[in-house]
Enzyme design. Structure first.
Site, PDB file in Angstrom:
ATOM      1  N   GLY A  11      -7.551   3.502   6.035  1.00 25.98           N
ATOM      2  CA  GLY A  11      -7.041   2.360   5.097  1.00 25.98           C
ATOM      3  C   GLY A  11      -6.085   1.354   5.363  1.00 25.98           C
ATOM      4  O   GLY A  11      -5.413   1.468   6.646  1.00 25.98           O
ATOM      5  N   HIS A 127       1.031  -5.817  -7.593  1.00 31.95           N
ATOM      6  CA  HIS A 127       0.661  -5.261  -6.310  1.00 31.95           C
ATOM      7  C   HIS A 127      -0.682  -6.121  -6.008  1.00 31.95           C
ATOM      8  O   HIS A 127      -1.165  -6.532  -6.782  1.00 31.95           O
ATOM      9  CB  HIS A 127       0.521  -3.718  -6.539  1.00 31.95           C
ATOM     10  CG  HIS A 127       1.596  -2.989  -6.356  1.00 31.95           C
ATOM     11  ND1 HIS A 127       2.329  -2.681  -7.400  1.00 31.95           N
ATOM     12  CD2 HIS A 127       1.996  -2.093  -5.249  1.00 31.95           C
ATOM     13  CE1 HIS A 127       3.619  -1.871  -6.962  1.00 31.95           C
ATOM     14  NE2 HIS A 127       3.118  -1.519  -5.696  1.00 31.95           N
ATOM     15  N   LYS A 131      -5.124  -1.791  -5.412  1.00 28.94           N
ATOM     16  CA  LYS A 131      -4.364  -0.721  -5.704  1.00 28.94           C
ATOM     17  C   LYS A 131      -5.244  -0.137  -7.056  1.00 28.94           C
ATOM     18  O   LYS A 131      -5.435  -0.456  -8.154  1.00 28.94           O
ATOM     19  CB  LYS A 131      -2.995  -1.015  -6.218  1.00 28.94           C
ATOM     20  CG  LYS A 131      -1.868   0.122  -6.542  1.00 28.94           C
ATOM     21  CD  LYS A 131      -0.522  -0.283  -6.505  1.00 28.94           C
ATOM     22  CE  LYS A 131       0.264   0.699  -7.034  1.00 28.94           C
ATOM     23  NZ  LYS A 131       0.291   1.979  -6.082  1.00 28.94           N
TER      24      LYS A 131
END
Ligand SMILES: NC(=O)c1ccc[n+]([C@@H]2O[C@H](COP(=O)([O-])OP(=O)(O)OC[C@H]3O[C@@H](n4cnc5c(N)ncnc54)[C@H](O)[C@@H]3O)[C@@H](O)[C@H]2O)c1
Length: 220
Positions: A11, A127, A131
């Site tokens: 990730g 963000h 997310k």
């Protein structure tokens, strides 16, 4: 050398953690676990002393439990779950931080200072659009700390999700004829790495588990 495994290694955060661990003189990256790499966390636990998890909100609790039950310390960066139910599980320690950036810790400390004097407060967190959870773990933690310090955080916490952002938060206090804004911006994922490496070095020596919040390592 601390033998470190990274969970969620493929990730955005996991890849950055792998590089940081490889660059640390006192650590060795001995495992990369991620379904995207066809490697399950449970298959690598015999090779590691500490796991750093940046995976997904729906798997992080189970990952942390697997580490603790195998006697492996866990540094948890994944936000969303409530890890308090893991108290007393296994023979290893769990350290959780909703935000590993030193600037974010200082933002929360400043918000705690302001709360008794200017209690009315709103939080805006911003963000990147990948997310999964909202509001962010940092925003939820800030709200808890402000309320414990006597503040009144207005509902809802505002969550912005856009491409181009990394992790940002503004805490705004309003009083008669004045406002106070405390803002933190992580513009690169490297901002989290000194905090992650500090937690890897300190997790085995914690006196209780889980410990939540980087402030306990930085300021305690
Ligand atoms: N605490 C902090 O300072 C901080 C900072 C940034 C991001 N985060 C959090 O970290 C988490 C990861 O963020 P990201 O942007 O790297 O997400 P991402 O989607 O880029 O990466 C998540 C990775 O986890 C993998 N994964 C899925 N299931 C798994 C499992 N069961 N075990 C192990 N890995 C699994 C995925 O394949 C993926 O590669 C999010 O919860 C995010 O909010 C925390």
């Amino acid at each position: 050398m601390i033998r470190v495994g990274v969970s969620g290694a493929a990730g955005r955060m996991g890849e950055t953690v792998c590089k940081a661990v490889e660059g640390a003189e006192d650590m060795e990256l001995t495992a990369r676990a991620d379904p995207a790499l066809d490697t399950a966390l449970t298959d690598v636990l015999d090779r590691v002393e500490v796991v750093v998890d940046f995976s997904r909100p729906d798997t992080a609790l189970e990952n942390a439990r697997a580490c603790l039950e195998a006697g492996v310390h866990c540094v948890m960066g994944t936000t969303g779950p409530d890890f308090s139910e893991l108290q007393g599980v296994g023979r290893a320690n769990l350290f959780v931080a909703p935000n590993f950036a030193v600037g974010a810790v200082l933002m929360m400390e400043a918000a705690k200072l302001a709360a008794p004097h200017m209690p009315e407060c709103e939080i805006i967190e911003l963000h990147h659009d990948g997310k999964l959870d909202a509001p962010s773990g940092t925003a939820a933690r800030t709200a808890l700390l402000v309320e414990e310090a006597g503040g009144n955080v207005h509902d809802p916490i505002h969550s912005v999700r856009l491409p181009g952002l990394v992790a940002h938060q503004e805490v705004i206090f309003g009083g008669t004829g004045q406002t106070l804004s405390i803002r933190h911006d992580s513009t690169a994922r490297e901002s989290f790495m000194p905090g992650v490496l500090l937690a890897v070095r300190r997790v085995s020596g914690l006196e209780s588990s889980p410990v939540v919040g980087l402030e306990h390592l930085l300021l305690g």
